[in-house]
Design a protein around this motif. Structure first.
Motif, PDB file in Angstrom:
ATOM      1  N   LEU A  19      37.557  46.947  85.483  1.00 19.85           N
ATOM      2  CA  LEU A  19      36.611  47.137  84.380  1.00 19.85           C
ATOM      3  C   LEU A  19      36.619  45.944  83.429  1.00 19.85           C
ATOM      4  O   LEU A  19      35.561  45.501  82.965  1.00 19.85           O
ATOM      5  CB  LEU A  19      36.930  48.426  83.628  1.00 19.85           C
ATOM      6  CG  LEU A  19      36.655  49.718  84.388  1.00 19.85           C
ATOM      7  CD1 LEU A  19      37.170  50.919  83.598  1.00 19.85           C
ATOM      8  CD2 LEU A  19      35.180  49.873  84.697  1.00 19.85           C
ATOM      9  N   LEU A  20      37.801  45.403  83.132  1.00 15.69           N
ATOM     10  CA  LEU A  20      37.888  44.238  82.250  1.00 15.69           C
ATOM     11  C   LEU A  20      37.275  43.005  82.907  1.00 15.69           C
ATOM     12  O   LEU A  20      36.713  42.136  82.238  1.00 15.69           O
ATOM     13  CB  LEU A  20      39.338  43.983  81.853  1.00 15.69           C
ATOM     14  CG  LEU A  20      39.988  45.088  81.013  1.00 15.69           C
ATOM     15  CD1 LEU A  20      41.465  44.790  80.778  1.00 15.69           C
ATOM     16  CD2 LEU A  20      39.255  45.293  79.712  1.00 15.69           C
ATOM     17  N   TYR A  48      41.592  44.764  70.489  1.00 15.00           N
ATOM     18  CA  TYR A  48      41.088  46.133  70.439  1.00 15.00           C
ATOM     19  C   TYR A  48      41.396  46.918  71.719  1.00 15.00           C
ATOM     20  O   TYR A  48      41.417  48.141  71.716  1.00 15.00           O
ATOM     21  CB  TYR A  48      39.578  46.153  70.190  1.00 15.00           C
ATOM     22  CG  TYR A  48      39.209  45.669  68.820  1.00 15.00           C
ATOM     23  CD1 TYR A  48      39.483  46.430  67.686  1.00 15.00           C
ATOM     24  CD2 TYR A  48      38.583  44.440  68.654  1.00 15.00           C
ATOM     25  CE1 TYR A  48      39.137  45.979  66.421  1.00 15.00           C
ATOM     26  CE2 TYR A  48      38.235  43.982  67.395  1.00 15.00           C
ATOM     27  CZ  TYR A  48      38.516  44.758  66.287  1.00 15.00           C
ATOM     28  OH  TYR A  48      38.175  44.308  65.038  1.00 15.00           O
ATOM     29  N   ASP A  49      41.626  46.217  72.825  1.00 17.46           N
ATOM     30  CA  ASP A  49      41.864  46.909  74.093  1.00 17.46           C
ATOM     31  C   ASP A  49      43.124  47.761  74.079  1.00 17.46           C
ATOM     32  O   ASP A  49      43.196  48.773  74.771  1.00 17.46           O
ATOM     33  CB  ASP A  49      41.908  45.910  75.249  1.00 17.46           C
ATOM     34  CG  ASP A  49      40.533  45.360  75.567  1.00 17.46           C
ATOM     35  OD1 ASP A  49      39.586  46.171  75.626  1.00 17.46           O
ATOM     36  OD2 ASP A  49      40.405  44.145  75.733  1.00 17.46           O
ATOM     37  N   GLY A  56      34.567  53.888  82.799  1.00 21.68           N
ATOM     38  CA  GLY A  56      33.746  53.157  83.744  1.00 21.68           C
ATOM     39  C   GLY A  56      32.713  54.049  84.387  1.00 21.68           C
ATOM     40  O   GLY A  56      32.902  55.258  84.509  1.00 21.68           O
ATOM     41  N   LEU A  57      31.630  53.426  84.787  1.00 22.43           N
ATOM     42  CA  LEU A  57      30.637  54.055  85.642  1.00 22.43           C
ATOM     43  C   LEU A  57      30.949  53.537  87.036  1.00 22.43           C
ATOM     44  O   LEU A  57      30.868  52.328  87.281  1.00 22.43           O
ATOM     45  CB  LEU A  57      29.228  53.664  85.197  1.00 22.43           C
ATOM     46  CG  LEU A  57      28.073  54.360  85.874  1.00 22.43           C
ATOM     47  CD1 LEU A  57      28.111  55.865  85.594  1.00 22.43           C
ATOM     48  CD2 LEU A  57      26.757  53.776  85.400  1.00 22.43           C
ATOM     49  N   PHE A  58      31.401  54.420  87.909  1.00 23.90           N
ATOM     50  CA  PHE A  58      31.859  54.017  89.232  1.00 23.90           C
ATOM     51  C   PHE A  58      30.905  54.536  90.305  1.00 23.90           C
ATOM     52  O   PHE A  58      30.495  55.701  90.273  1.00 23.90           O
ATOM     53  CB  PHE A  58      33.248  54.596  89.522  1.00 23.90           C
ATOM     54  CG  PHE A  58      34.334  54.060  88.637  1.00 23.90           C
ATOM     55  CD1 PHE A  58      35.033  52.914  88.980  1.00 23.90           C
ATOM     56  CD2 PHE A  58      34.678  54.709  87.464  1.00 23.90           C
ATOM     57  CE1 PHE A  58      36.048  52.428  88.173  1.00 23.90           C
ATOM     58  CE2 PHE A  58      35.693  54.229  86.651  1.00 23.90           C
ATOM     59  CZ  PHE A  58      36.372  53.081  87.013  1.00 23.90           C
ATOM     60  N   GLN A  59      30.583  53.653  91.246  1.00 18.61           N
ATOM     61  CA  GLN A  59      29.870  54.089  92.441  1.00 18.61           C
ATOM     62  C   GLN A  59      30.941  54.361  93.490  1.00 18.61           C
ATOM     63  O   GLN A  59      31.784  53.505  93.762  1.00 18.61           O
ATOM     64  CB  GLN A  59      28.901  53.019  92.934  1.00 18.61           C
ATOM     65  CG  GLN A  59      28.099  53.462  94.124  1.00 18.61           C
ATOM     66  CD  GLN A  59      27.069  52.427  94.531  1.00 18.61           C
ATOM     67  OE1 GLN A  59      27.140  51.270  94.139  1.00 18.61           O
ATOM     68  NE2 GLN A  59      26.109  52.842  95.313  1.00 18.61           N
ATOM     69  N   THR A  60      30.922  55.554  94.048  1.00 18.49           N
ATOM     70  CA  THR A  60      31.973  55.942  94.977  1.00 18.49           C
ATOM     71  C   THR A  60      31.384  56.446  96.289  1.00 18.49           C
ATOM     72  O   THR A  60      30.308  57.044  96.298  1.00 18.49           O
ATOM     73  CB  THR A  60      32.901  57.006  94.360  1.00 18.49           C
ATOM     74  OG1 THR A  60      33.909  57.352  95.291  1.00 18.49           O
ATOM     75  CG2 THR A  60      32.156  58.232  93.916  1.00 18.49           C
ATOM     76  N   ASP A  61      32.102  56.182  97.360  1.00 19.00           N
ATOM     77  CA  ASP A  61      31.701  56.695  98.676  1.00 19.00           C
ATOM     78  C   ASP A  61      32.723  57.710  99.185  1.00 19.00           C
ATOM     79  O   ASP A  61      32.746  58.051 100.354  1.00 19.00           O
ATOM     80  CB  ASP A  61      31.522  55.564  99.677  1.00 19.00           C
ATOM     81  CG  ASP A  61      32.794  54.768  99.928  1.00 19.00           C
ATOM     82  OD1 ASP A  61      33.875  55.162  99.438  1.00 19.00           O
ATOM     83  OD2 ASP A  61      32.715  53.748 100.633  1.00 19.00           O
ATOM     84  N   VAL A  71      32.396  50.876  79.270  1.00 21.94           N
ATOM     85  CA  VAL A  71      32.339  51.074  77.826  1.00 21.94           C
ATOM     86  C   VAL A  71      33.753  51.413  77.350  1.00 21.94           C
ATOM     87  O   VAL A  71      34.543  51.985  78.098  1.00 21.94           O
ATOM     88  CB  VAL A  71      31.332  52.194  77.441  1.00 21.94           C
ATOM     89  CG1 VAL A  71      31.789  53.540  77.938  1.00 21.94           C
ATOM     90  CG2 VAL A  71      31.080  52.233  75.955  1.00 21.94           C
ATOM     91  N   ARG A  72      34.062  51.012  76.134  1.00 21.83           N
ATOM     92  CA  ARG A  72      35.368  51.370  75.571  1.00 21.83           C
ATOM     93  C   ARG A  72      35.166  52.090  74.250  1.00 21.83           C
ATOM     94  O   ARG A  72      34.207  51.842  73.525  1.00 21.83           O
ATOM     95  CB  ARG A  72      36.260  50.142  75.383  1.00 21.83           C
ATOM     96  CG  ARG A  72      35.787  49.194  74.293  1.00 21.83           C
ATOM     97  CD  ARG A  72      36.736  48.036  74.144  1.00 21.83           C
ATOM     98  NE  ARG A  72      36.161  47.040  73.237  1.00 21.83           N
ATOM     99  CZ  ARG A  72      36.713  45.895  72.932  1.00 21.83           C
ATOM    100  NH1 ARG A  72      37.883  45.573  73.466  1.00 21.83           N
ATOM    101  NH2 ARG A  72      36.142  45.066  72.113  1.00 21.83           N
TER     102      ARG A  72
END
Length: 84
Positions: A19-20, A48-49, A56-61, A71-72
């Motif tokens: 994600l980073l 800030y981290d 995260g928005l993850f696409q998964t199979d 986004v944080r």
């Protein structure tokens, strides 16, 4: 296999790193590129981290989850991932 999209918090160090890295490349390819410091790890990390929840928005199979959005949420206390 069927692909799906899932929005969730990073669940491990590998996901957080991905994600980073996505954030780093997002800044480089935007009008905000001057805000990023180039580095060999291609990771955007700031103060800030350590106080953020990382989502995260993850696409998964079903086997792998590829980050496609990030986004944080910055909070007052240290994040559970801060020690990592």
């Amino acid at each position: 296999m069927t692909k799906s999209i899932v929005f969730r918090q990073a669940s491990n160090l590998l996901e957080l790193k991905s994600l980073l890295k996505l954030r780093y490349h997002g800044y480089l390819n935007s009008q905000c590129a001057s805000l990023i410091e180039h580095n060999k790890h291609q990771i955007d990390l700031d103060a800030y981290d350590l106080r953020s929840l990382h989502f995260g928005l993850f696409q998964t199979d079903g086997l792998r989850a590829q980050p496609i959005g990030y986004v944080r949420l910055i909070q007052d206390e240290m994040s559970p991932v801060a020690p990592l």
